[in-house]
Scaffold this active site. Structure first.
Site, PDB file in Angstrom:
ATOM      1  N   ASP A 238       0.798  -1.133   0.020  1.00 44.78           N
ATOM      2  CA  ASP A 238       0.038  -0.195  -0.074  1.00 44.78           C
ATOM      3  C   ASP A 238       0.939   1.020  -0.203  1.00 44.78           C
ATOM      4  OD1 ASP A 238      -3.333   0.471   0.923  1.00 44.78           O
ATOM      5  OD2 ASP A 238      -1.968   2.317   0.876  1.00 44.78           O
TER       6      ASP A 238
ATOM      7  N   HIS B  60     -11.679  -1.478  -7.351  1.00 44.68           N
ATOM      8  CA  HIS B  60     -11.296  -2.604  -7.691  1.00 44.68           C
ATOM      9  C   HIS B  60     -10.978  -3.395  -6.489  1.00 44.68           C
ATOM     10  CE1 HIS B  60      -8.468  -4.938 -10.841  1.00 44.68           C
ATOM     11  NE2 HIS B  60      -8.646  -5.539  -9.715  1.00 44.68           N
TER      12      HIS B  60
ATOM     13  N   HIS C 266     -10.234  -5.316  -3.291  1.00 43.78           N
ATOM     14  CA  HIS C 266      -8.940  -5.499  -2.775  1.00 43.78           C
ATOM     15  C   HIS C 266      -8.905  -6.071  -1.314  1.00 43.78           C
ATOM     16  CE1 HIS C 266      -9.942  -1.276  -2.443  1.00 43.78           C
ATOM     17  NE2 HIS C 266      -9.122  -1.329  -1.429  1.00 43.78           N
TER      18      HIS C 266
ATOM     19  N   HIS D 178      -6.921  -6.156   2.160  1.00 44.63           N
ATOM     20  CA  HIS D 178      -5.906  -5.303   2.890  1.00 44.63           C
ATOM     21  C   HIS D 178      -5.126  -6.471   3.956  1.00 44.63           C
ATOM     22  CE1 HIS D 178      -6.930  -1.002   2.313  1.00 44.63           C
ATOM     23  NE2 HIS D 178      -8.053  -1.613   1.930  1.00 44.63           N
TER      24      HIS D 178
HETATM   25  P1  AMP Z   1      -9.753   1.103   0.145  1.00 49.55           P
HETATM   26  O1  AMP Z   1      -9.973   2.408   1.029  1.00 49.55           O
HETATM   27  O2  AMP Z   1     -10.117  -0.003   1.025  1.00 49.55           O
HETATM   28  O3  AMP Z   1     -10.562   1.441  -1.211  1.00 49.55           O
HETATM   29  O4  AMP Z   1      -8.058   1.190   0.078  1.00 49.55           O
HETATM   30  C1  AMP Z   1      -7.457   1.886  -1.161  1.00 49.55           C
HETATM   31  C2  AMP Z   1      -5.961   1.730  -0.813  1.00 49.55           C
HETATM   32  O5  AMP Z   1      -5.238   1.846  -1.989  1.00 49.55           O
HETATM   33  C3  AMP Z   1      -5.747   2.808   0.215  1.00 49.55           C
HETATM   34  O6  AMP Z   1      -5.166   2.062   1.362  1.00 49.55           O
HETATM   35  C4  AMP Z   1      -4.474   3.718  -0.425  1.00 49.55           C
HETATM   36  O7  AMP Z   1      -3.655   3.991   0.483  1.00 49.55           O
HETATM   37  C5  AMP Z   1      -4.206   2.510  -1.800  1.00 49.55           C
HETATM   38  N1  AMP Z   1      -3.712   3.076  -2.516  1.00 49.55           N
HETATM   39  C6  AMP Z   1      -4.148   3.978  -3.315  1.00 49.55           C
HETATM   40  N2  AMP Z   1      -3.462   4.325  -4.448  1.00 49.55           N
HETATM   41  C7  AMP Z   1      -2.216   3.363  -4.616  1.00 49.55           C
HETATM   42  C8  AMP Z   1      -1.096   3.157  -5.355  1.00 49.55           C
HETATM   43  N3  AMP Z   1      -1.003   3.925  -6.564  1.00 49.55           N
HETATM   44  N4  AMP Z   1      -0.350   2.136  -5.022  1.00 49.55           N
HETATM   45  C9  AMP Z   1      -0.429   1.376  -3.823  1.00 49.55           C
HETATM   46  N5  AMP Z   1      -1.668   1.814  -2.964  1.00 49.55           N
HETATM   47  C10 AMP Z   1      -2.481   2.689  -3.165  1.00 49.55           C
HETATM   48 ZN    ZN Z   2      -9.569  -2.565 -12.062  1.00 48.85          ZN
END
Ligand code: AMP
Ligand code: ZN
Length: 112
Positions: free
Chosen positions: A30, A97, A99, A101
């Site tokens: 992340d 998308h 994901h 964590h």
């Molecule tokens: P969510 O709030 O569950 O949608 O989590 C999205 C996560 O994506 C957050 O923890 C962000 O810090 C992470 N994130 C956003 N952009 C990037 C990126 N370019 N590379 C890696 N992590 C990212």
């Molecule tokens: Zn996607």
């Protein structure tokens, strides 16, 4: 999806710190870690969220879940880890998308 941040990361169009990849999933660090270890596990196919799953995704989701402990251990999380899946605006999902964590190690926030 062409305008999806995580699809662009999978394609290599946006750089990421990749930890693991196979034919079904992509795993990276992340960009704004909430603990010493903070990974994101994503499917290579574009699925918006848990709300968009269908029975045909069963094998993929099982594969993701089964990989979590191995991925956590690979980052030194030998005594456990936290898994979070945010779904939709009401669940705090910021990237559309699916994901998972993986969090653990020093600095992990409390859950209450
Ligand atoms: P969510 O709030 O569950 O949608 O989590 C999205 C996560 O994506 C957050 O923890 C962000 O810090 C992470 N994130 C956003 N952009 C990037 C990126 N370019 N590379 C890696 N992590 C990212
Ligand atoms: Zn996607």
């Amino acid at each position: 999806m062409s305008d999806c941040l995580f699809c662009k990361i999978i394609a290599g169009d946006i750089p990421s710190s990749k930890v693991y990849e196979d034919e079904q999933i992509f795993v990276f660090k992340d960009i704004s870690p909430k603990a010493a270890v903070h990974l994101l596990v994503i499917p290579k196919i574009h699925i918006v969220s848990l709300d968009n799953l269908t029975p045909e995704h069963q094998t993929l989701i099982t594969h993701m879940m089964l990989k979590l402990p191995e991925l956590a251990r690979s980052q030194g999380l030998d005594d456990g880890f936290r898994t979070i899946i945010n779904t939709g605006p009401g669940g705090g999902q910021e990237v559309g998308h699916l994901h998972m964590h993986i969090l653990g190690g020093k600095g992990m926030p409390g859950f209450n």
